[in-house]
Design a protein around this motif. Structure first.
Motif, mmCIF file in Angstrom:
data_model
loop_
_atom_site.group_PDB
_atom_site.id
_atom_site.type_symbol
_atom_site.label_atom_id
_atom_site.label_comp_id
_atom_site.label_asym_id
_atom_site.label_seq_id
_atom_site.Cartn_x
_atom_site.Cartn_y
_atom_site.Cartn_z
ATOM 1 N N VAL A 96 38.084 38.989 35.385
ATOM 2 C CA VAL A 96 38.066 40.076 36.356
ATOM 3 C C VAL A 96 38.203 41.396 35.615
ATOM 4 O O VAL A 96 39.072 41.550 34.761
ATOM 5 C CB VAL A 96 39.215 39.929 37.365
ATOM 6 C CG1 VAL A 96 39.259 41.126 38.306
ATOM 7 C CG2 VAL A 96 39.069 38.628 38.150
ATOM 8 N N GLN A 97 37.347 42.322 35.916
ATOM 9 C CA GLN A 97 37.459 43.667 35.357
ATOM 10 C C GLN A 97 37.815 44.639 36.461
ATOM 11 O O GLN A 97 37.281 44.567 37.570
ATOM 12 C CB GLN A 97 36.142 44.073 34.691
ATOM 13 C CG GLN A 97 35.819 43.281 33.447
ATOM 14 C CD GLN A 97 34.567 43.780 32.757
ATOM 15 O OE1 GLN A 97 33.711 44.402 33.379
ATOM 16 N NE2 GLN A 97 34.459 43.507 31.471
ATOM 17 N N PRO A 154 37.817 45.912 41.592
ATOM 18 C CA PRO A 154 37.613 44.791 40.681
ATOM 19 C C PRO A 154 36.151 44.400 40.613
ATOM 20 O O PRO A 154 35.376 44.700 41.524
ATOM 21 C CB PRO A 154 38.460 43.672 41.282
ATOM 22 C CG PRO A 154 38.583 44.009 42.709
ATOM 23 C CD PRO A 154 38.457 45.478 42.834
ATOM 24 N N SER A 155 35.812 43.705 39.559
ATOM 25 C CA SER A 155 34.406 43.372 39.330
ATOM 26 C C SER A 155 33.931 42.184 40.143
ATOM 27 O O SER A 155 32.761 41.961 40.280
ATOM 28 C CB SER A 155 34.176 43.077 37.843
ATOM 29 O OG SER A 155 34.967 41.974 37.434
ATOM 30 N N ARG A 156 34.834 41.373 40.647
ATOM 31 C CA ARG A 156 34.410 40.274 41.487
ATOM 32 C C ARG A 156 35.483 39.988 42.511
ATOM 33 O O ARG A 156 36.503 40.634 42.550
ATOM 34 C CB ARG A 156 34.098 39.032 40.660
ATOM 35 C CG ARG A 156 35.295 38.399 39.939
ATOM 36 C CD ARG A 156 34.872 37.104 39.272
ATOM 37 N NE ARG A 156 35.924 36.500 38.472
ATOM 38 C CZ ARG A 156 36.848 35.710 38.966
ATOM 39 N NH1 ARG A 156 36.874 35.446 40.250
ATOM 40 N NH2 ARG A 156 37.757 35.160 38.173
ATOM 41 N N HIS A 157 35.271 38.978 43.307
ATOM 42 C CA HIS A 157 36.103 38.811 44.498
ATOM 43 C C HIS A 157 37.429 38.132 44.208
ATOM 44 O O HIS A 157 37.753 37.096 44.767
ATOM 45 C CB HIS A 157 35.326 38.046 45.563
ATOM 46 C CG HIS A 157 35.788 38.357 46.958
ATOM 47 N ND1 HIS A 157 35.715 39.612 47.507
ATOM 48 C CD2 HIS A 157 36.367 37.579 47.890
ATOM 49 C CE1 HIS A 157 36.199 39.581 48.725
ATOM 50 N NE2 HIS A 157 36.610 38.367 48.992
ATOM 51 N N TYR A 158 38.197 38.749 43.304
ATOM 52 C CA TYR A 158 39.587 38.362 43.097
ATOM 53 C C TYR A 158 40.463 39.175 44.024
ATOM 54 O O TYR A 158 41.564 38.813 44.344
ATOM 55 C CB TYR A 158 39.955 38.665 41.636
ATOM 56 C CG TYR A 158 41.400 38.450 41.263
ATOM 57 C CD1 TYR A 158 42.295 39.517 41.276
ATOM 58 C CD2 TYR A 158 41.854 37.204 40.875
ATOM 59 C CE1 TYR A 158 43.603 39.329 40.911
ATOM 60 C CE2 TYR A 158 43.172 37.017 40.507
ATOM 61 C CZ TYR A 158 44.040 38.090 40.525
ATOM 62 O OH TYR A 158 45.347 37.915 40.172
ATOM 63 N N THR A 217 38.516 47.811 47.421
ATOM 64 C CA THR A 217 39.013 48.956 46.659
ATOM 65 C C THR A 217 40.460 49.252 47.034
ATOM 66 O O THR A 217 40.839 49.143 48.200
ATOM 67 C CB THR A 217 38.154 50.209 46.936
ATOM 68 O OG1 THR A 217 36.789 49.915 46.596
ATOM 69 C CG2 THR A 217 38.622 51.388 46.102
ATOM 70 N N VAL A 218 41.242 49.636 46.040
ATOM 71 C CA VAL A 218 42.598 50.112 46.281
ATOM 72 C C VAL A 218 42.669 51.568 45.843
ATOM 73 O O VAL A 218 42.016 51.964 44.873
ATOM 74 C CB VAL A 218 43.648 49.254 45.538
ATOM 75 C CG1 VAL A 218 43.471 49.330 44.039
ATOM 76 C CG2 VAL A 218 45.045 49.662 45.937
#
Length: 122
Positions: free
Chosen positions: A2-3, A24-28, A78-79
């Motif tokens: 995860v990025q 994040p770069s993917r659905h984490y 997004t946070v």
């Protein structure tokens, strides 16, 4: 892997506002607690704020309570860290982090962004 990609840093005058974003770069993201930390030159990395995956629970460092607000938009993955009434002592590199639980402890977070510079100066 995860990025986390932060954005929104910059130069602002004392008393001003900035909003940082982290995606994040993917659905984490949907199951993770998200945190913001910062590190000023010559100092250790310190906790700023964190939020649970649901958004219902938050934690703040005493130094930012009442001035900073953390919130998340799960639909946008997004946070955000809304920073108001900024002070010169808020100057630091701000890092986004993702982890399994809501905590102030940096060692619990699994993934970290590269950081974004926030400078508060007149």
């Amino acid at each position: 892997q995860v990025q986390l990609v932060e954005s929104g840093g910059g130069l602002v005058q004392p008393g001003g506002s900035l909003t940082l974003s982290c995606a994040p770069s993917r659905h984490y993201f949907s199951s993770a607690a998200m945190g913001w930390f910062r590190q000023a030159p010559g100092k250790e990395r310190e906790f700023v704020a964190a939020i649970t995956w649901s958004g219902r629970n938050t934690l703040y460092a005493d130094s930012v309570k009442g001035r900073f607000t953390i919130h998340r938009d799960n639909a946008k993955n997004t946070v955000y860290l809304q920073m108001n009434s900024l002070k010169p002592e808020d100057t630091a590199v701000y890092y986004c982090a993702a982890g399994p639980v809501l905590t102030m402890r940096p060692g619990v977070y699994d993934y970290w962004g590269q950081g974004t510079q926030v400078t508060v100066s007149s």
